[in-house]
Design a protein around this motif. Structure first.
Motif, short mmCIF file in Angstrom:
data_model
loop_
_atom_site.label_atom_id
_atom_site.label_comp_id
_atom_site.label_asym_id
_atom_site.label_seq_id
_atom_site.Cartn_x
_atom_site.Cartn_y
_atom_site.Cartn_z
N TYR A 197 3.66 3.04 -2.53
CA TYR A 197 3.34 2.75 -3.92
C TYR A 197 4.16 3.69 -4.80
N LEU A 198 4.11 3.52 -6.10
CA LEU A 198 4.95 4.31 -7.00
C LEU A 198 4.39 5.72 -7.18
N THR A 208 -23.14 -3.26 -1.55
CA THR A 208 -21.88 -3.47 -2.28
C THR A 208 -20.77 -3.69 -1.26
N THR A 209 -20.09 -4.80 -1.36
CA THR A 209 -18.97 -5.12 -0.48
C THR A 209 -17.69 -5.09 -1.29
N GLY A 210 -16.67 -4.40 -0.78
CA GLY A 210 -15.40 -4.30 -1.49
C GLY A 210 -14.23 -4.68 -0.61
N LEU A 211 -13.31 -5.45 -1.15
CA LEU A 211 -12.10 -5.84 -0.43
C LEU A 211 -10.89 -5.54 -1.30
N ASN A 212 -9.90 -4.85 -0.74
CA ASN A 212 -8.62 -4.61 -1.41
C ASN A 212 -7.50 -5.03 -0.48
N TYR A 213 -6.56 -5.80 -1.01
CA TYR A 213 -5.47 -6.33 -0.19
C TYR A 213 -4.15 -6.23 -0.94
N TYR A 214 -3.11 -5.74 -0.26
CA TYR A 214 -1.76 -5.64 -0.82
C TYR A 214 -0.76 -6.35 0.10
N HIS A 255 6.90 -6.40 -9.92
CA HIS A 255 8.29 -6.43 -9.45
C HIS A 255 8.89 -5.06 -9.76
N VAL A 256 9.19 -4.30 -8.71
CA VAL A 256 9.82 -3.00 -8.85
C VAL A 256 11.29 -3.19 -8.49
N GLU A 257 12.14 -3.13 -9.50
CA GLU A 257 13.54 -3.53 -9.36
C GLU A 257 14.24 -2.83 -8.19
N ASP A 258 14.80 -3.63 -7.28
CA ASP A 258 15.56 -3.16 -6.11
C ASP A 258 14.71 -2.40 -5.09
N PHE A 259 13.39 -2.37 -5.28
CA PHE A 259 12.47 -1.78 -4.31
C PHE A 259 11.70 -2.87 -3.58
N TRP A 260 10.71 -3.44 -4.32
CA TRP A 260 9.83 -4.40 -3.68
C TRP A 260 9.13 -5.28 -4.71
N ASN A 261 8.60 -6.38 -4.22
CA ASN A 261 7.60 -7.17 -4.93
C ASN A 261 6.26 -6.88 -4.26
N GLN A 262 5.26 -6.59 -5.07
CA GLN A 262 3.95 -6.24 -4.53
C GLN A 262 2.87 -7.08 -5.20
N TYR A 263 1.91 -7.53 -4.38
CA TYR A 263 0.84 -8.38 -4.86
C TYR A 263 -0.50 -7.75 -4.44
N TYR A 264 -1.45 -7.80 -5.35
CA TYR A 264 -2.74 -7.14 -5.10
C TYR A 264 -3.89 -8.09 -5.41
N PHE A 265 -4.89 -8.06 -4.52
CA PHE A 265 -6.15 -8.76 -4.78
C PHE A 265 -7.29 -7.80 -4.49
N GLY A 266 -8.23 -7.69 -5.41
CA GLY A 266 -9.40 -6.85 -5.22
C GLY A 266 -10.66 -7.59 -5.61
N ALA A 267 -11.74 -7.35 -4.86
CA ALA A 267 -13.02 -7.98 -5.16
C ALA A 267 -14.16 -7.04 -4.83
N THR A 268 -15.18 -7.04 -5.69
CA THR A 268 -16.37 -6.24 -5.46
C THR A 268 -17.59 -7.12 -5.69
N HIS A 269 -18.49 -7.14 -4.69
CA HIS A 269 -19.68 -7.98 -4.79
C HIS A 269 -20.92 -7.11 -4.59
N GLU A 270 -21.93 -7.31 -5.45
CA GLU A 270 -23.16 -6.54 -5.37
C GLU A 270 -24.34 -7.46 -5.05
#
Length: 465
Positions: free
Chosen positions: A331-332, A279-285, A254-269
């Motif tokens: 991002y910040l 190696t498969t990688g997923l990043n989501y915001y 929670h970035v006050e008066d800017f935004w709410n941001q959510y992140y999910f990351g996964a790495t599979h070998e």
């Protein structure tokens, strides 16, 4: 998150490849249990556990703009322009860490002095310094400067540590950035808990950042915004390894008066790199506006999907990235809070942008030269569309390149090559030398412009205690 056809194709390729090769990388489930030992029970004491060391880094960069674009600097009160900019700085970190006191609650402290010596002090060369060389209000380099980069107190119970003061912190949203002569750091309170074998928790509340190339603490601003500041950044999340081959991260901020941001990351070998490793990688915001909406209305989904193949010394990676939103994926500033696969010299993060990267790397250890590596990549972004943007945080209407509304069908491309070497033995063991050269080309309204950069960075670690 809506995956595009290219992303679905990449996932299909991943599945096909997975069935084509033996699964030598263990896919076993990892049960969640209590940690086998307590870090605090092994505390050596405040003095016995202390250490004193650091690094010194020689950081050189030469940039050249082309296709008529120029850097601007002032001389005798008048604006002057030319096509190049050079920054050369020696940054040194001297870091003292005490050990934790013994007992149920351990106490420790960490203090690090940061020092920078400017080796190229030409006003014309540094062009005001930017975030590379510290310059005064007249654009002249500050020849030498120092500051407290870190200064904190830590409290530990079992495997959980609370840190208060100026500190490093690393997560998918708030992360210390160290790509200059000196790194950034944050002022606030954070915790890190590793009470379980495959599950850890992190969180923090920060109100100031110590920038890479400034002496003072400042409020947080966004990387791409118009200078609006925020008074508080709060983040919380966890890292979880459900399989021996799969690592995941989930964080919210929670970035006050800017935004709410959510992140999910996964790495599979999968597979065996001596034959073929995958190696498969997923990043989501996910980013949405909040509070007084200083950054305007935000509703942004951005993700990257990468597929990396490794055979002995060689690696080949394909990465697709997509921004779904009428504003930048932002991002910040003074953080590395962008874990997207195509975040390069350009972040490839413009409104509704799609990008694709092919990267190759070779590790010469396989050929008898341990520590020597080479890499090359090519990335292309297209489909930028800012015509539906109706805010002011990312440019005001009619203000040339800063206005997102002018970005309609813009595209750009980036090429890069690099080489690095890490000394394997001797008094300078672990010293790294890295050289990179990139070229970025852009259409008329794409904000990153046309630029070439050569960068040479030498980092030498040292231990005193």
């Amino acid at each position: 998150m809506k995956l595009s056809s290219k992303a679905l194709l990449a996932l299909a390729i991943s599945s096909i490849t997975a069935t084509a090769y033996a699964e030598t990388q263990s896919q076993d489930f990892v049960p969640t249990t209590l940690a086998g030992s307590s870090a605090q029970s092994e505390a050596k004491g405040f003095i016995d556990g202390q250490s004193l060391g650091g690094t010194t880094r020689n950081w050189f960069s030469n940039e050249n703009k082309f296709r008529g674009q120029k850097f601007t600097y002032q001389k005798h009160g008048q604006d002057r322009t030319d096509a190049y900019r050079t920054n050369w700085v020696q940054g040194t970190i001297l870091n003292y860490s005490s050990g934790f006191t013994q007992g149920t609650v351990g106490v420790a402290t960490e203090v690090a002095a940061y020092n920078a010596i400017v080796l190229d002090r030409s006003k014309r060369d540094i062009k005001g310094g930017s975030n590379r060389t510290l310059a005064d209000s007249d654009g002249k380099a500050v020849d030498q400067w120092s500051k407290l980069g870190l200064a904190n107190v830590k409290f530990r119970v079992s495997n959980t540590t609370l840190t208060a003061g100026r500190q490093n912190f690393s997560s998918g949203i708030v992360d210390t950035i160290g790509n200059r002569a000196l790194p950034s750091s944050f002022e606030g309170v954070s915790f890190n808990s590793e009470e379980f074998s495959n599950l850890s928790f992190q969180g923090g509340i920060f109100d100031r950042v110590s920038p890479r190339t400034e002496q003072s603490l400042t409020k947080f601003v966004s990387e791409y915004g118009n200078g609006q500041t925020t008074d508080k950044v709060q983040t919380l999340g966890f890292n979880y390894q459900p399989l021996k081959s799969l690592k995941t991260s989930v964080f919210a901020a929670h970035v006050e008066d800017f935004w709410n941001q959510y992140y999910f990351g996964a790495t599979h070998e999968l597979g065996d790199s001596s034959v073929l490793g995958l190696t498969t990688g997923l990043n989501y915001y996910k980013t949405t506006d909040t509070g007084s909406k200083k950054m305007g209305k935000i509703d942004n989904d951005t993700y990257s999907l990468s597929l990396g193949l490794t055979h002995q010394a060689h690696s080949l990676t394909f990465s697709y990235q997509e921004v779904n939103g009428d504003e930048y994926f932002d991002y910040l500033h003074e953080t590395n809070g962008i874990y997207l696969a195509n975040s390069l010299t350009s972040d490839f993060n413009s409104p509704n942008e799609k990008s694709f990267q092919v990267a190759y790397g070779i590790n010469m250890a396989e050929y008898g030269v341990p520590g020597l590596k080479f890499n090359a990549y090519s990335a292309r972004g297209w489909g930028i569309d800012g015509t539906h943007y109706n805010g002011t945080a990312y440019g005001e209407a009619g203000k040339s390149r800063s206005d997102l509304r002018l970005m309609d069908g813009e595209k750009h491309q980036e090429y890069g090559v690099g080489a690095s070497y890490a000394l394997q033995s001797g008094p300078l063991k672990a010293t790294t030398i890295r050289g990179t050269y990139i070229t970025h080309r852009a259409s008329a309204q794409q904000a990153d412009g046309n630029i070439r950069e050569f960068r040479l960075v030498t980092t030498i670690p040292f231990n005193i205690l």
